[in-house]
Design an enzyme around this catalytic site. Structure first.
Site, mmCIF file in Angstrom:
data_model
loop_
_atom_site.group_PDB
_atom_site.id
_atom_site.type_symbol
_atom_site.label_atom_id
_atom_site.label_comp_id
_atom_site.label_asym_id
_atom_site.label_seq_id
_atom_site.Cartn_x
_atom_site.Cartn_y
_atom_site.Cartn_z
ATOM 1 N N GLU A 116 37.368 32.930 34.634
ATOM 2 C CA GLU A 116 37.955 32.355 35.855
ATOM 3 C C GLU A 116 37.057 32.632 37.054
ATOM 4 O O GLU A 116 37.514 33.098 38.107
ATOM 5 C CB GLU A 116 39.346 32.955 36.106
ATOM 6 C CG GLU A 116 40.283 32.841 34.915
ATOM 7 C CD GLU A 116 41.714 33.309 35.199
ATOM 8 O OE1 GLU A 116 42.096 33.472 36.369
ATOM 9 O OE2 GLU A 116 42.454 33.508 34.207
HETATM 10 C C1 GLA Z 1 45.223 34.486 37.372
HETATM 11 C C2 GLA Z 1 45.612 33.594 36.221
HETATM 12 C C3 GLA Z 1 45.174 32.182 36.458
HETATM 13 C C4 GLA Z 1 45.461 31.723 37.860
HETATM 14 C C5 GLA Z 1 44.879 32.685 38.837
HETATM 15 C C6 GLA Z 1 45.143 32.184 40.237
HETATM 16 O O1 GLA Z 1 43.901 34.807 37.348
HETATM 17 O O2 GLA Z 1 45.102 34.003 34.999
HETATM 18 O O3 GLA Z 1 45.841 31.357 35.582
HETATM 19 O O4 GLA Z 1 46.839 31.619 38.071
HETATM 20 O O5 GLA Z 1 45.476 33.938 38.623
HETATM 21 O O6 GLA Z 1 44.994 30.808 40.335
#
Ligand code: GLA
Length: 360
Positions: A264
Protein backbone atom coordinates in the site's frame (compact mmCIF):
# COMPACT_ATOMS: atom_id res chain seq x y z
CA UNK A 1 32.77 12.53 -54.03
CA UNK A 2 31.03 15.79 -54.14
CA UNK A 3 30.08 17.72 -51.08
CA UNK A 4 26.35 17.07 -51.49
CA UNK A 5 26.91 13.32 -51.50
CA UNK A 6 29.03 13.44 -48.34
CA UNK A 7 26.43 15.64 -46.75
CA UNK A 8 23.58 13.21 -47.49
CA UNK A 9 25.69 10.28 -46.27
CA UNK A 10 26.21 12.11 -43.03
CA UNK A 11 22.52 12.85 -42.63
CA UNK A 12 21.71 9.20 -43.32
CA UNK A 13 24.19 8.07 -40.67
CA UNK A 14 22.69 10.46 -38.13
CA UNK A 15 19.15 9.21 -38.87
CA UNK A 16 20.28 5.58 -38.52
CA UNK A 17 22.10 6.27 -35.30
CA UNK A 18 19.07 8.16 -34.00
CA UNK A 19 16.72 5.26 -34.61
CA UNK A 20 19.18 2.78 -33.08
CA UNK A 21 19.31 4.86 -29.93
CA UNK A 22 15.60 5.65 -29.86
CA UNK A 23 14.44 2.76 -27.68
CA UNK A 24 16.75 4.07 -24.97
CA UNK A 25 15.39 7.58 -25.29
CA UNK A 26 11.79 6.48 -24.82
CA UNK A 27 10.78 7.24 -21.26
CA UNK A 28 10.62 4.09 -19.14
CA UNK A 29 7.34 3.28 -17.46
CA UNK A 30 7.08 1.81 -13.98
CA UNK A 31 6.20 -1.65 -15.27
CA UNK A 32 8.89 -1.65 -17.96
CA UNK A 33 11.59 -0.34 -15.60
CA UNK A 34 10.78 -3.12 -13.10
CA UNK A 35 10.00 -5.97 -15.49
CA UNK A 36 13.02 -7.94 -14.26
CA UNK A 37 12.22 -7.20 -10.62
CA UNK A 38 8.57 -7.45 -9.57
CA UNK A 39 5.07 -6.40 -10.67
CA UNK A 40 4.07 -2.80 -9.96
CA UNK A 41 0.50 -2.47 -8.79
CA UNK A 42 -2.02 0.20 -7.88
CA UNK A 43 -5.10 0.28 -5.65
CA UNK A 44 -8.23 1.26 -7.56
CA UNK A 45 -11.97 1.57 -7.51
CA UNK A 46 -14.17 1.16 -10.59
CA UNK A 47 -14.11 4.97 -11.02
CA UNK A 48 -10.39 4.80 -11.87
CA UNK A 49 -10.93 2.33 -14.70
CA UNK A 50 -12.28 4.79 -17.28
CA UNK A 51 -10.83 7.79 -19.11
CA UNK A 52 -7.36 9.26 -18.57
CA UNK A 53 -6.76 7.42 -15.29
CA UNK A 54 -7.40 4.08 -16.99
CA UNK A 55 -4.90 5.04 -19.71
CA UNK A 56 -2.31 5.91 -17.09
CA UNK A 57 -2.97 2.66 -15.23
CA UNK A 58 -2.58 0.57 -18.38
CA UNK A 59 0.63 2.35 -19.36
CA UNK A 60 2.31 2.21 -15.97
CA UNK A 61 1.05 -0.73 -13.92
CA UNK A 62 0.68 -4.49 -14.32
CA UNK A 63 -1.16 -5.39 -11.13
CA UNK A 64 -4.34 -4.15 -9.42
CA UNK A 65 -5.69 -4.19 -5.87
CA UNK A 66 -9.25 -3.21 -4.99
CA UNK A 67 -9.00 -0.17 -2.74
CA UNK A 68 -12.32 -1.00 -1.04
CA UNK A 69 -14.43 -3.28 -3.20
CA UNK A 70 -13.29 -6.60 -1.71
CA UNK A 71 -13.35 -5.62 1.94
CA UNK A 72 -15.86 -7.49 4.04
CA UNK A 73 -18.28 -4.57 4.52
CA UNK A 74 -18.62 -3.56 0.86
CA UNK A 75 -18.64 -7.10 -0.58
CA UNK A 76 -20.75 -8.87 2.06
CA UNK A 77 -23.11 -6.22 3.47
CA UNK A 78 -25.67 -8.67 4.86
CA UNK A 79 -25.37 -12.27 5.93
CA UNK A 80 -26.91 -13.71 2.79
CA UNK A 81 -26.09 -10.91 0.39
CA UNK A 82 -22.91 -10.41 -1.55
CA UNK A 83 -22.31 -7.31 -3.65
CA UNK A 84 -19.97 -8.35 -6.46
CA UNK A 85 -20.35 -5.57 -8.99
CA UNK A 86 -17.33 -3.41 -8.10
CA UNK A 87 -14.98 -6.28 -7.35
CA UNK A 88 -15.99 -8.03 -10.58
CA UNK A 89 -15.37 -4.84 -12.56
CA UNK A 90 -11.81 -4.65 -11.23
CA UNK A 91 -11.07 -8.33 -11.84
CA UNK A 92 -12.61 -8.17 -15.35
CA UNK A 93 -10.51 -5.13 -16.24
CA UNK A 94 -7.37 -6.92 -15.07
CA UNK A 95 -8.24 -10.09 -16.99
CA UNK A 96 -8.97 -8.15 -20.14
CA UNK A 97 -5.61 -6.39 -19.99
CA UNK A 98 -3.48 -9.26 -18.73
CA UNK A 99 -2.83 -7.72 -15.31
CA UNK A 100 -2.35 -9.50 -12.01
CA UNK A 101 -4.76 -8.98 -9.10
CA UNK A 102 -4.00 -8.97 -5.36
CA UNK A 103 -7.02 -9.63 -3.19
CA UNK A 104 -7.54 -7.21 -0.31
CA UNK A 105 -8.67 -8.34 2.23
CA UNK A 106 -10.43 -11.27 3.94
CA UNK A 107 -10.35 -10.43 7.65
CA UNK A 108 -9.92 -6.99 9.24
CA UNK A 109 -11.30 -5.05 12.22
CA UNK A 110 -12.41 -2.10 10.09
CA UNK A 111 -14.98 -1.80 7.31
CA UNK A 112 -16.70 -4.90 8.66
CA UNK A 113 -20.44 -5.34 8.06
CA UNK A 114 -22.88 -4.68 10.95
CA UNK A 115 -24.34 -8.20 11.00
CA UNK A 116 -21.03 -9.98 11.47
CA UNK A 117 -20.50 -9.97 15.23
CA UNK A 118 -24.08 -10.09 16.51
CA UNK A 119 -27.09 -12.38 16.33
CA UNK A 120 -30.70 -11.49 15.47
CA UNK A 121 -31.25 -10.18 19.03
CA UNK A 122 -28.19 -8.00 18.88
CA UNK A 123 -26.19 -10.22 21.23
CA UNK A 124 -22.52 -10.92 20.55
CA UNK A 125 -22.11 -14.23 18.75
CA UNK A 126 -20.04 -17.17 20.03
CA UNK A 127 -16.62 -18.09 18.73
CA UNK A 128 -18.10 -21.05 16.83
CA UNK A 129 -20.62 -18.84 15.05
CA UNK A 130 -18.07 -16.17 14.20
CA UNK A 131 -15.57 -18.69 12.82
CA UNK A 132 -18.33 -20.30 10.76
CA UNK A 133 -19.23 -16.89 9.35
CA UNK A 134 -15.59 -16.19 8.59
CA UNK A 135 -15.25 -19.54 6.84
CA UNK A 136 -18.36 -19.00 4.74
CA UNK A 137 -17.21 -15.53 3.77
CA UNK A 138 -13.69 -16.57 2.82
CA UNK A 139 -14.86 -19.65 0.93
CA UNK A 140 -17.38 -17.67 -1.11
CA UNK A 141 -15.08 -14.79 -2.03
CA UNK A 142 -11.88 -16.77 -2.65
CA UNK A 143 -13.73 -19.39 -4.72
CA UNK A 144 -15.33 -16.75 -6.93
CA UNK A 145 -11.95 -15.37 -7.96
CA UNK A 146 -10.01 -18.62 -7.92
CA UNK A 147 -7.32 -18.56 -10.58
CA UNK A 148 -7.84 -14.83 -11.16
CA UNK A 149 -6.46 -13.49 -7.87
CA UNK A 150 -2.94 -14.76 -7.32
CA UNK A 151 -2.46 -13.45 -3.80
CA UNK A 152 -4.72 -12.56 -0.88
CA UNK A 153 -4.22 -10.32 2.13
CA UNK A 154 -5.84 -12.81 4.48
CA UNK A 155 -5.55 -11.01 7.80
CA UNK A 156 -5.03 -7.26 7.98
CA UNK A 157 -3.62 -5.34 10.96
CA UNK A 158 -4.07 -7.82 13.83
CA UNK A 159 -1.15 -6.52 15.94
CA UNK A 160 -1.61 -3.56 18.30
CA UNK A 161 0.36 -0.32 17.93
CA UNK A 162 0.93 -0.20 21.69
CA UNK A 163 4.27 -1.84 22.52
CA UNK A 164 2.82 -3.24 25.79
CA UNK A 165 0.16 -5.20 23.92
CA UNK A 166 0.25 -8.00 21.40
CA UNK A 167 -3.03 -8.63 19.58
CA UNK A 168 -5.13 -5.64 18.64
CA UNK A 169 -8.23 -5.41 20.77
CA UNK A 170 -11.08 -6.01 18.31
CA UNK A 171 -14.27 -8.08 18.11
CA UNK A 172 -12.17 -10.74 16.36
CA UNK A 173 -9.71 -11.08 19.22
CA UNK A 174 -12.38 -10.58 21.91
CA UNK A 175 -14.57 -13.37 20.56
CA UNK A 176 -11.99 -15.80 19.16
CA UNK A 177 -8.67 -15.00 20.82
CA UNK A 178 -5.70 -15.49 18.51
CA UNK A 179 -7.22 -18.45 16.75
CA UNK A 180 -9.08 -16.46 14.10
CA UNK A 181 -5.78 -15.68 12.42
CA UNK A 182 -4.67 -19.26 11.74
CA UNK A 183 -8.26 -20.21 10.86
CA UNK A 184 -8.54 -17.47 8.25
CA UNK A 185 -5.41 -18.77 6.52
CA UNK A 186 -6.67 -22.35 6.62
CA UNK A 187 -10.05 -21.41 5.14
CA UNK A 188 -8.40 -19.40 2.35
CA UNK A 189 -6.00 -22.23 1.54
CA UNK A 190 -8.83 -24.73 1.36
CA UNK A 191 -10.74 -22.49 -1.04
CA UNK A 192 -7.77 -21.89 -3.35
CA UNK A 193 -4.70 -24.02 -2.66
CA UNK A 194 -2.75 -22.14 -5.34
CA UNK A 195 -3.25 -18.64 -3.99
CA UNK A 196 -0.39 -17.02 -2.07
CA UNK A 197 -1.58 -16.02 1.38
CA UNK A 198 -0.31 -12.93 3.15
CA UNK A 199 -0.44 -11.25 6.55
CA UNK A 200 -0.61 -7.46 5.98
CA UNK A 201 0.15 -4.61 8.41
CA UNK A 202 1.50 -1.05 8.80
CA UNK A 203 4.36 0.45 10.84
CA UNK A 204 6.17 -2.79 10.08
CA UNK A 205 9.57 -1.04 10.19
CA UNK A 206 9.13 0.36 13.70
CA UNK A 207 11.12 -2.08 15.86
CA UNK A 208 8.47 -2.78 18.49
CA UNK A 209 5.70 -3.47 16.02
CA UNK A 210 8.05 -5.28 13.64
CA UNK A 211 9.16 -7.64 16.40
CA UNK A 212 5.62 -8.43 17.56
CA UNK A 213 4.51 -9.08 13.98
CA UNK A 214 7.56 -11.32 13.60
CA UNK A 215 6.51 -13.23 16.73
CA UNK A 216 3.03 -13.79 15.33
CA UNK A 217 4.35 -14.88 11.94
CA UNK A 218 6.86 -17.23 13.53
CA UNK A 219 4.09 -18.93 15.49
CA UNK A 220 2.08 -19.38 12.29
CA UNK A 221 5.05 -20.72 10.33
CA UNK A 222 6.06 -23.10 13.16
CA UNK A 223 2.49 -24.39 13.36
CA UNK A 224 2.59 -25.04 9.59
CA UNK A 225 -0.30 -22.67 8.93
CA UNK A 226 -0.50 -22.01 5.16
CA UNK A 227 1.04 -18.54 5.02
CA UNK A 228 3.39 -17.50 2.24
CA UNK A 229 4.10 -13.85 2.67
CA UNK A 230 3.97 -10.66 4.65
CA UNK A 231 2.67 -7.36 3.33
CA UNK A 232 4.44 -4.22 4.45
CA UNK A 233 1.73 -1.67 3.74
CA UNK A 234 4.28 1.08 3.14
CA UNK A 235 2.16 4.01 4.30
CA UNK A 236 5.34 5.96 4.82
CA UNK A 237 6.36 9.60 4.88
CA UNK A 238 9.27 11.82 3.92
CA UNK A 239 10.55 11.26 7.50
CA UNK A 240 10.34 7.49 7.84
CA UNK A 241 11.30 4.72 7.55
CA UNK A 242 15.06 5.20 7.42
CA UNK A 243 17.02 2.92 5.13
CA UNK A 244 18.36 0.72 7.93
CA UNK A 245 14.94 0.22 9.47
CA UNK A 246 13.46 -0.79 6.14
CA UNK A 247 16.28 -3.21 5.35
CA UNK A 248 16.11 -4.74 8.84
CA UNK A 249 12.35 -5.33 8.54
CA UNK A 250 12.60 -6.99 5.11
CA UNK A 251 15.48 -9.20 6.28
CA UNK A 252 13.76 -10.16 9.52
CA UNK A 253 10.49 -11.20 7.90
CA UNK A 254 12.14 -13.05 5.04
CA UNK A 255 14.32 -14.99 7.50
CA UNK A 256 11.10 -16.92 8.23
CA UNK A 257 11.00 -18.11 4.63
CA UNK A 258 8.17 -15.66 3.81
CA UNK A 259 8.09 -13.50 0.71
CA UNK A 260 7.67 -9.76 1.22
CA UNK A 261 5.34 -7.46 -0.68
CA UNK A 262 4.99 -3.72 -0.36
CA UNK A 263 1.22 -3.59 -0.54
CA UNK A 264 0.00 0.00 0.00
CA UNK A 265 2.85 2.35 -0.84
CA UNK A 266 2.57 6.10 -0.48
CA UNK A 267 4.96 8.72 0.90
CA UNK A 268 3.07 11.36 2.88
CA UNK A 269 4.64 14.80 2.94
CA UNK A 270 3.60 15.23 6.59
CA UNK A 271 4.83 13.38 9.67
CA UNK A 272 2.79 10.37 10.81
CA UNK A 273 0.21 11.14 13.50
CA UNK A 274 -1.23 8.66 15.94
CA UNK A 275 -4.93 8.18 16.31
CA UNK A 276 -7.84 8.96 14.05
CA UNK A 277 -8.76 12.19 12.39
CA UNK A 278 -7.99 15.35 14.24
CA UNK A 279 -10.01 18.52 14.21
CA UNK A 280 -7.31 20.95 13.18
CA UNK A 281 -8.24 22.49 9.89
CA UNK A 282 -5.59 22.71 7.19
CA UNK A 283 -3.64 25.98 7.18
CA UNK A 284 -0.61 27.56 5.51
CA UNK A 285 1.76 25.41 7.61
CA UNK A 286 0.47 22.48 5.54
CA UNK A 287 1.80 23.80 2.20
CA UNK A 288 3.74 21.41 -0.06
CA UNK A 289 7.12 23.14 -0.20
CA UNK A 290 10.04 22.49 -2.59
CA UNK A 291 11.98 21.10 0.40
CA UNK A 292 9.23 18.55 1.03
CA UNK A 293 9.18 17.62 -2.66
CA UNK A 294 12.92 17.07 -2.56
CA UNK A 295 12.71 14.90 0.55
CA UNK A 296 9.99 12.89 -1.12
CA UNK A 297 12.19 12.35 -4.18
CA UNK A 298 14.99 11.12 -1.92
CA UNK A 299 12.67 8.82 -0.01
CA UNK A 300 11.28 7.28 -3.21
CA UNK A 301 14.79 6.90 -4.63
CA UNK A 302 16.06 5.17 -1.49
CA UNK A 303 13.18 2.79 -0.92
CA UNK A 304 13.16 1.63 -4.54
CA UNK A 305 16.92 1.11 -4.47
CA UNK A 306 16.41 -1.14 -1.45
CA UNK A 307 13.54 -2.97 -3.18
CA UNK A 308 15.79 -3.64 -6.17
CA UNK A 309 18.65 -4.80 -4.00
CA UNK A 310 16.28 -7.19 -2.26
CA UNK A 311 14.50 -8.48 -5.32
CA UNK A 312 15.01 -12.07 -4.13
CA UNK A 313 12.77 -11.33 -1.16
CA UNK A 314 10.32 -8.85 -2.70
CA UNK A 315 7.61 -10.17 -4.99
CA UNK A 316 5.59 -7.02 -5.65
CA UNK A 317 5.15 -3.30 -4.98
CA UNK A 318 1.68 -1.73 -5.01
CA UNK A 319 0.86 1.98 -4.73
CA UNK A 320 -2.14 3.05 -2.71
CA UNK A 321 -4.08 5.23 -5.22
CA UNK A 322 -3.19 6.42 -8.70
CA UNK A 323 -2.15 10.06 -8.42
CA UNK A 324 -2.15 13.14 -6.18
CA UNK A 325 -5.50 14.04 -7.72
CA UNK A 326 -7.02 11.81 -5.09
CA UNK A 327 -5.50 9.96 -2.17
CA UNK A 328 -7.05 8.62 1.04
CA UNK A 329 -4.49 10.88 2.79
CA UNK A 330 -6.39 13.97 1.53
CA UNK A 331 -8.71 13.52 4.48
CA UNK A 332 -6.67 11.43 6.88
CA UNK A 333 -5.76 12.21 9.59
CA UNK A 334 -6.60 15.88 8.98
CA UNK A 335 -9.98 16.46 7.37
CA UNK A 336 -9.62 18.50 4.22
CA UNK A 337 -5.81 18.71 4.21
CA UNK A 338 -4.41 17.94 0.77
CA UNK A 339 -1.52 15.48 0.62
CA UNK A 340 0.84 14.73 -2.28
CA UNK A 341 2.02 11.20 -1.62
CA UNK A 342 2.24 9.58 -5.08
CA UNK A 343 4.41 9.62 -8.21
CA UNK A 344 1.88 11.36 -10.48
CA UNK A 345 0.57 14.87 -9.80
CA UNK A 346 -3.04 16.02 -9.72
CA UNK A 347 -2.95 16.33 -13.55
CA UNK A 348 -1.66 12.74 -13.82
CA UNK A 349 1.77 13.99 -14.94
CA UNK A 350 4.89 12.26 -13.59
CA UNK A 351 6.52 14.16 -10.73
CA UNK A 352 10.29 14.39 -10.29
CA UNK A 353 9.99 11.57 -7.77
CA UNK A 354 8.76 9.35 -10.62
CA UNK A 355 12.06 9.74 -12.45
CA UNK A 356 13.95 8.84 -9.28
CA UNK A 357 12.07 5.52 -9.34
CA UNK A 358 12.31 4.59 -13.05
CA UNK A 359 15.84 5.81 -13.85
CA UNK A 360 18.51 3.67 -12.27
C1 GLA B 1 -5.28 0.38 5.63
C2 GLA B 1 -6.02 -0.69 4.86
C3 GLA B 1 -6.35 -0.22 3.48
C4 GLA B 1 -6.88 1.19 3.46
C5 GLA B 1 -5.93 2.09 4.17
C6 GLA B 1 -6.46 3.51 4.10
O1 GLA B 1 -3.97 0.47 5.25
O2 GLA B 1 -5.33 -1.88 4.76
O3 GLA B 1 -7.31 -1.06 2.95
O4 GLA B 1 -8.13 1.25 4.08
O5 GLA B 1 -5.82 1.65 5.49
O6 GLA B 1 -7.03 3.79 2.87
Amino acid sequence: MNQRFIYSLLIGAIVLLGSALKPHLVEPTLKSAYKDYFPIGVAVGPRNLVGPEAELILRQFNSLTAENAMKMGPIHPEENTYYWKDADAIVDFAQKHGMKVRGHNLCWHQQTPKWLFTDAEGKTVSKEVLLKRLKDHITEVVTRYKGKIYQWDVVNEAIDDNAQKFLRDSPWSQICGEEFIAKAFEYAHEADPNAQLVYNDYNTERPSKRDRIYQLLKKLVDAKVPIHGVGLQGHWSIYEPGELALEAAIDKFSSLGLKVQITELDVSVYPAEQGGRRDKRPDESDAFTPEMAQKQEEQYRNVFRIFREKKQEITGVTFWNVSDKHSWLDSHPVAGRKNYPLLFDANLKPKKAYYEVVKF
